[in-house]
Design a protein around this motif. Structure first.
Motif, PDB file in Angstrom:
ATOM      1  N   GLN A   1      17.518 -27.400  10.654  1.00 16.90           N
ATOM      2  CA  GLN A   1      17.851 -26.367   9.670  1.00 16.90           C
ATOM      3  C   GLN A   1      18.933 -26.862   8.706  1.00 16.90           C
ATOM      4  O   GLN A   1      18.864 -26.639   7.497  1.00 16.90           O
ATOM      5  N   LEU A   2      19.922 -27.567   9.256  1.00 21.51           N
ATOM      6  CA  LEU A   2      21.009 -28.087   8.404  1.00 21.51           C
ATOM      7  C   LEU A   2      20.468 -29.116   7.408  1.00 21.51           C
ATOM      8  O   LEU A   2      20.869 -29.143   6.238  1.00 21.51           O
ATOM      9  N   VAL A   3      19.536 -29.944   7.876  1.00 20.34           N
ATOM     10  CA  VAL A   3      18.964 -30.974   6.996  1.00 20.34           C
ATOM     11  C   VAL A   3      18.130 -30.315   5.889  1.00 20.34           C
ATOM     12  O   VAL A   3      18.207 -30.697   4.713  1.00 20.34           O
ATOM     13  N   VAL A   4      17.363 -29.289   6.266  1.00 23.40           N
ATOM     14  CA  VAL A   4      16.540 -28.583   5.273  1.00 23.40           C
ATOM     15  C   VAL A   4      17.433 -27.829   4.270  1.00 23.40           C
ATOM     16  O   VAL A   4      17.156 -27.815   3.068  1.00 23.40           O
ATOM     17  N   ASP A   5      18.514 -27.226   4.776  1.00 22.94           N
ATOM     18  CA  ASP A   5      19.435 -26.532   3.862  1.00 22.94           C
ATOM     19  C   ASP A   5      20.008 -27.517   2.844  1.00 22.94           C
ATOM     20  O   ASP A   5      20.212 -27.190   1.683  1.00 22.94           O
ATOM     21  N   ARG A   6      20.255 -28.730   3.316  1.00 20.51           N
ATOM     22  CA  ARG A   6      20.891 -29.724   2.444  1.00 20.51           C
ATOM     23  C   ARG A   6      19.885 -30.379   1.491  1.00 20.51           C
ATOM     24  O   ARG A   6      20.174 -30.598   0.328  1.00 20.51           O
ATOM     25  N   PHE A   7      18.674 -30.688   1.996  1.00 22.82           N
ATOM     26  CA  PHE A   7      17.735 -31.494   1.199  1.00 22.82           C
ATOM     27  C   PHE A   7      16.497 -30.741   0.729  1.00 22.82           C
ATOM     28  O   PHE A   7      15.673 -31.301   0.017  1.00 22.82           O
ATOM     29  N   GLY A   8      16.348 -29.499   1.152  1.00 25.19           N
ATOM     30  CA  GLY A   8      15.145 -28.760   0.767  1.00 25.19           C
ATOM     31  C   GLY A   8      14.048 -28.942   1.802  1.00 25.19           C
ATOM     32  O   GLY A   8      14.098 -29.865   2.625  1.00 25.19           O
ATOM     33  N   ASP A   9      13.034 -28.050   1.734  1.00 24.51           N
ATOM     34  CA  ASP A   9      11.999 -28.013   2.777  1.00 24.51           C
ATOM     35  C   ASP A   9      11.262 -29.335   2.939  1.00 24.51           C
ATOM     36  O   ASP A   9      11.125 -29.864   4.038  1.00 24.51           O
ATOM     37  N   GLU A  10      10.772 -29.867   1.817  1.00 25.46           N
ATOM     38  CA  GLU A  10       9.878 -31.014   1.959  1.00 25.46           C
ATOM     39  C   GLU A  10      10.650 -32.286   2.323  1.00 25.46           C
ATOM     40  O   GLU A  10      10.352 -32.947   3.321  1.00 25.46           O
ATOM     41  N   LYS A  11      11.671 -32.593   1.523  1.00 21.48           N
ATOM     42  CA  LYS A  11      12.435 -33.820   1.792  1.00 21.48           C
ATOM     43  C   LYS A  11      13.122 -33.723   3.155  1.00 21.48           C
ATOM     44  O   LYS A  11      13.154 -34.688   3.925  1.00 21.48           O
ATOM     45  N   GLY A  12      13.659 -32.547   3.457  1.00 22.82           N
ATOM     46  CA  GLY A  12      14.356 -32.353   4.733  1.00 22.82           C
ATOM     47  C   GLY A  12      13.411 -32.549   5.909  1.00 22.82           C
ATOM     48  O   GLY A  12      13.765 -33.168   6.911  1.00 22.82           O
ATOM     49  N   THR A  13      12.196 -32.034   5.787  1.00 22.05           N
ATOM     50  CA  THR A  13      11.230 -32.156   6.889  1.00 22.05           C
ATOM     51  C   THR A  13      10.836 -33.614   7.093  1.00 22.05           C
ATOM     52  O   THR A  13      10.797 -34.112   8.222  1.00 22.05           O
ATOM     53  N   VAL A  14      10.594 -34.310   5.991  1.00 18.15           N
ATOM     54  CA  VAL A  14      10.191 -35.717   6.106  1.00 18.15           C
ATOM     55  C   VAL A  14      11.344 -36.546   6.686  1.00 18.15           C
ATOM     56  O   VAL A  14      11.145 -37.376   7.575  1.00 18.15           O
ATOM     57  N   LEU A  15      12.571 -36.268   6.194  1.00 18.91           N
ATOM     58  CA  LEU A  15      13.742 -36.987   6.715  1.00 18.91           C
ATOM     59  C   LEU A  15      13.910 -36.768   8.215  1.00 18.91           C
ATOM     60  O   LEU A  15      14.310 -37.663   8.951  1.00 18.91           O
ATOM     61  N   MET A  16      13.626 -35.559   8.644  1.00 20.04           N
ATOM     62  CA  MET A  16      13.910 -35.180  10.024  1.00 20.04           C
ATOM     63  C   MET A  16      12.888 -35.731  11.019  1.00 20.04           C
ATOM     64  O   MET A  16      13.139 -35.736  12.223  1.00 20.04           O
ATOM     65  N   ARG A  17      11.752 -36.223  10.522  1.00 22.13           N
ATOM     66  CA  ARG A  17      10.728 -36.760  11.446  1.00 22.13           C
ATOM     67  C   ARG A  17      11.361 -37.770  12.394  1.00 22.13           C
ATOM     68  O   ARG A  17      11.187 -37.721  13.602  1.00 22.13           O
ATOM     69  N   LYS A  18      12.103 -38.721  11.792  1.00 21.34           N
ATOM     70  CA  LYS A  18      12.688 -39.819  12.566  1.00 21.34           C
ATOM     71  C   LYS A  18      13.742 -39.298  13.557  1.00 21.34           C
ATOM     72  O   LYS A  18      13.779 -39.715  14.710  1.00 21.34           O
ATOM     73  N   TYR A  19      14.593 -38.371  13.090  1.00 26.54           N
ATOM     74  CA  TYR A  19      15.679 -37.903  13.958  1.00 26.54           C
ATOM     75  C   TYR A  19      15.154 -36.989  15.063  1.00 26.54           C
ATOM     76  O   TYR A  19      15.688 -36.980  16.170  1.00 26.54           O
ATOM     77  N   ALA A  20      14.096 -36.243  14.753  1.00 26.61           N
ATOM     78  CA  ALA A  20      13.498 -35.395  15.794  1.00 26.61           C
ATOM     79  C   ALA A  20      13.014 -36.275  16.946  1.00 26.61           C
ATOM     80  O   ALA A  20      13.155 -35.915  18.120  1.00 26.61           O
ATOM     81  N   CYS A  21      12.469 -37.444  16.606  1.00 27.53           N
ATOM     82  CA  CYS A  21      11.989 -38.366  17.651  1.00 27.53           C
ATOM     83  C   CYS A  21      13.133 -38.841  18.533  1.00 27.53           C
ATOM     84  O   CYS A  21      12.947 -39.069  19.730  1.00 27.53           O
ATOM     85  N   CYS A  22      14.317 -38.997  17.935  1.00 31.97           N
ATOM     86  CA  CYS A  22      15.470 -39.445  18.743  1.00 31.97           C
ATOM     87  C   CYS A  22      15.773 -38.438  19.846  1.00 31.97           C
ATOM     88  O   CYS A  22      16.168 -38.811  20.945  1.00 31.97           O
ATOM     89  N   TYR A  23      15.610 -37.142  19.542  1.00 34.12           N
ATOM     90  CA  TYR A  23      15.891 -36.125  20.565  1.00 34.12           C
ATOM     91  C   TYR A  23      14.876 -36.202  21.709  1.00 34.12           C
ATOM     92  O   TYR A  23      15.187 -35.868  22.844  1.00 34.12           O
ATOM     93  N   ALA A  24      13.655 -36.615  21.377  1.00 31.76           N
ATOM     94  CA  ALA A  24      12.601 -36.636  22.402  1.00 31.76           C
ATOM     95  C   ALA A  24      12.598 -37.946  23.187  1.00 31.76           C
ATOM     96  O   ALA A  24      12.052 -38.011  24.296  1.00 31.76           O
ATOM     97  N   GLN A  25      13.236 -38.964  22.621  1.00 33.80           N
ATOM     98  CA  GLN A  25      13.172 -40.317  23.186  1.00 33.80           C
ATOM     99  C   GLN A  25      13.494 -40.364  24.682  1.00 33.80           C
ATOM    100  O   GLN A  25      14.465 -39.750  25.131  1.00 33.80           O
TER     101      GLN A  25
END
Ligand SMILES: Cc1cc2nc3c(=O)[nH]c(=O)nc-3n(C[C@H](O)[C@H](O)[C@H](O)COP(=O)(O)O)c2cc1C
Length: 204
Positions: free
Chosen positions: A130-154
């Motif tokens: 949510q913080l990333v989307v607030d900062r970068f917008g829906d599309e860019k924030g979602t694409v940026l977060m793909r990589k970091y979301a994986c870190c949480y699941a690693q």
């Protein structure tokens, strides 16, 4: 302004002590040192003895040690053994931001808070999203977060499925639906540890 350096270009060409002096003379407010050389990339271990040596080459500015800290215990050991004024954590905090609270508690001499449960970890990840989307917008924030979301699941059971699906999301709806369906919520290792501690508590 602060500066960040490695030990040198290669293990044969270590020049961090000299660079540290130059950086301080140039007016930097602090120096961070990653205890590897450029040639090492991320191979081998960070050399904390070398980081520690730099301290005597600085007059006033703080030395911030960096490299391979992935637990509260290692953070405490870095302060105890290597005379640094602060530490920097990079890779280990990407999917485990609670590591900072754990390290801070350990440094205060308090018990280290346990790892959050997997649903709690998912909620931290969603807050991060949510913080990333607030900062970068829906599309860019979602694409940026793909990589970091994986870190949480690693390292968790089912991380591969989550990674495969989250790598394709580009809208918040897709992101939330992939998290709902695939974020790992069961950790067989942890469940068996919990079961063991319950049975040993019951037996004692
Ligand atoms: C995703 C990512 C981005 C990074 N970006 C930079 C950077 O822009 N500049 C830099 O000096 N180091 C960068 N680094 C290196 C880290 O700052 C750090 O020195 C290195 O990862 C070692 O610390 P660690 O063992 O805690 O990860 C980056 C590391 C990662 C994982």
């Amino acid at each position: 302004m602060t500066a960040k350096i490695r030990l040198g270009c290669s293990r044969e060409n270590i020049n961090c002590n000299e660079i540290a002096r130059v950086v301080e003379e140039a007016g930097a407010a602090a120096l961070t040192v990653h205890g590897r050389t450029a040639a090492d990339m991320f191979r081998g271990n960070a050399d904390w003895e070398r980081i520690s040596e730099i301290k005597s080459h600085l007059r006033n500015i703080p030395l911030i040690g960096n490299g391979d800290l992935d637990s509260a215990e290692k953070v405490v050991a870095a302060f105890d053994q290597y005379d640094v004024d602060a530490v920097m954590i990079a890779r280990a905090c990407l999917g485990r931001p609670w590591l900072f609270a754990q390290a801070a508690a350990a440094l205060r001499g308090e018990p280290i808070p346990p790892e959050p449960t997997l649903p709690e970890q998912r909620d931290v990840m969603l807050k991060h999203y949510q913080l990333v989307v607030d900062r970068f917008g829906d599309e860019k924030g979602t694409v940026l977060m793909r990589k970091y979301a994986c870190c949480y699941a690693q390292g968790k059971h089912g991380a591969r499925y989550f990674r495969t699906h989250v790598a394709k999301v580009s809208t918040p709806e897709e992101f939330h639906s992939v998290v709902e369906e695939y974020f790992p919520l069961h950790d067989p290792k942890r469940e068996s540890q919990d079961a063991e501690s319950v049975s040993s508590a019951a037996g004692s």
